[in-house]
Design an enzyme around this catalytic site. Structure first.
Site, PDB file in Angstrom:
ATOM      1  N   GLY A  18       0.924  -1.035  -0.056  1.00  0.00           N
ATOM      2  CA  GLY A  18       0.172  -0.026   0.015  1.00  0.00           C
ATOM      3  C   GLY A  18       0.754   1.268   0.135  1.00  0.00           C
ATOM      4  CG  ASN A  86       2.316   3.914   6.043  1.00  0.00           C
ATOM      5  OD1 ASN A  86       1.436   4.471   5.751  1.00  0.00           O
ATOM      6  ND2 ASN A  86       2.598   2.392   5.878  1.00  0.00           N
ATOM      7  CE1 TYR A 156      -7.680   4.740  10.355  1.00  0.00           C
ATOM      8  CE2 TYR A 156      -9.405   6.172   8.938  1.00  0.00           C
ATOM      9  CZ  TYR A 156      -8.201   5.574   9.072  1.00  0.00           C
ATOM     10  OH  TYR A 156      -7.167   5.599   8.142  1.00  0.00           O
ATOM     11  CB  THR A 193      -4.136   0.903  -0.453  1.00  0.00           C
ATOM     12  OG1 THR A 193      -5.380   0.406   0.269  1.00  0.00           O
ATOM     13  CG2 THR A 193      -3.653   2.409  -0.374  1.00  0.00           C
ATOM     14  N   PRO A 194      -4.154  -1.950  -1.844  1.00  0.00           N
ATOM     15  CG  PRO A 194      -2.605  -3.487  -1.916  1.00  0.00           C
ATOM     16  CD  PRO A 194      -2.702  -1.816  -1.849  1.00  0.00           C
TER      17      PRO A 194
END
Length: 257
Positions: A18, A86, A156, A193-194
Site C-alpha cells: 500500500g 505509516n 478511527y 490500496t490493496p
C-alpha cells in the site's frame, strides 16, 4: 530533480504494501537508504527483496521493539534522517457498535505507535544536527478521516484527529529544543490500496461501492498511491525545510465537501 533525498537514512513503518510500499519505492528512487518495517514478516521481506531495501520485523505497539529498531538502525547506518510513521489499522463501528477493546486497539496502533516512534527516534535524529547542522524529518500518517467524521468510524475518526494534534505538539517541542527536526502529518483521502480494494470486493456490489468511493471526493476519483508517495518524498527532502507542525491534506477535496 533526481537525488532529492540522496544518502538520507529513512525508517518507514508498515512498508510491506500500500502507501508504505509506494512511499518506500519513491524514496529509494530519489536516493534514500530505506529500511521498512512490518508486522507481516513474510510480506515485509518480499517487498524489501523486490525494492532492494532493508527490512526489520516490528510490532509498532511494542515500546521495547521500537528501542531495539532504533538501535539497529544506528548500528547499521550510524544515523537516522527520516522517520515515516505509516503503520495503522482501520476499525469500523459507531459509538454503540464498537467494543471498548476494539476502540483501544485502534488508538494503540494508530496513535500510541506514533508517540513511541517519535520518542524513540528523536534522540538519534537530533544527533545529526550536532554532526553536520542537519536534523531530520518525521512524517506521521493521519487521514482525511481525522477531519471528516463518519457515524461508523468513531475510533478511527478520533484516532486520526489525535495524530494531527500529536504531530503539532511534537513539532512545537522540537522547534523549542532547536534540534533541527521537523514533524508533519499527511492526511490522505480514499486511496486505492490493496486494503481498500479488498473492502470494495467484500461488499455485495463492488462496482457500486467503487463508484461511491470515487464520487465521495469532489475531484471524482479515488487517489493513487503515488499521489501520497510524492508528498512523502517532499516532506523527507530538504525542499520542505520550512514546514513543521503542518497537516498536509491530499484528499481530492473530501475535507471541503
Amino acid at each position: 530533480m533526481a537525488g532529492r533525498v540522496e544518502g538520507k537514512v529513512v525508517l518507514l513503518t508498515g512498508g510491506a504494501m500500500g502507501l508504505g510500499k509506494a512511499s518506500a519505492k519513491a524514496l529509494l528512487a530519489e536516493g534514500a537508504r530505506v529500511i521498512i518495517t512490518d508486522i507481516d514478516e513474510a510480506a515485509g521481506r518480499a517487498t524489501a527483496s523486490e525494492l532492494g531495501c532493508g527490512f526489520l520485523p516490528q510490532d509498532v505497539t511494542d515500546w521495547t521493539r521500537w528501542q531495539a529498531i532504533i538501535a539497529e538502525v544506528e548500528q547499521a547506518h550510524g544515523r537516522l534522517d527520516v522517520l515515516v510513521n505509516n503503520a495503522a489499522i482501520t476499525v469500523f463501528g459507531s459509538v454503540m457498535d464498537i467494543s471498548p477493546e476494539d476502540f483501544r486497539r485502534c488508538y494503540t496502533v494508530d496513535v500510541d505507535s506514533i508517540f513511541m516512534g517519535c520518542k524513540a527516534a528523536i534522540p538519534l535524529m537530533a544527533r545529526h544536527k550536532e554532526w553536520d547542522g542537519g536534523g531530520g524529518s518525521i512524517v506521521n500518517f493521519s487521514s482525511a478521516a481525522g477531519n471528516k467524521p463518519s457515524p461508523d468510524l468513531a475510533a478511527y475518526n478520533s484516532a486520526k484527529a489525535a495524530v494531527a494534534m500529536l504531530t503539532k505538539s511534537i513539532a512545537l517541542w522540537c522547534a523549542r529544543e532547536q534540534n533541527g527536526i521537523r514533524v508533519n502529518s499527511v492526511q490522505p483521502g480514499t486511496i486505492l490500496t490493496p486494503n481498500v480494494e479488498s473492502v470494495i470486493q467484500g461488499t455485495p456490489d463492488p462496482e457500486a461501492t467503487r463508484a461511491a468511493f470515487s464520487v465521495a471526493q469532489p475531484i471524482g476519483r479515488m487517489g493513487e498511491v503515488d499521489d501520497i508517495a510524492h508528498l512523502v518524498v517532499y516532506l523527507a527532502s530538504d525542499e520542505s525545510r520550512f514546514a513543521t507542525g503542518a497537516p498536509f491534506i491530499v484528499d481530492g477535496g473530501l475535507s471541503i465537501a
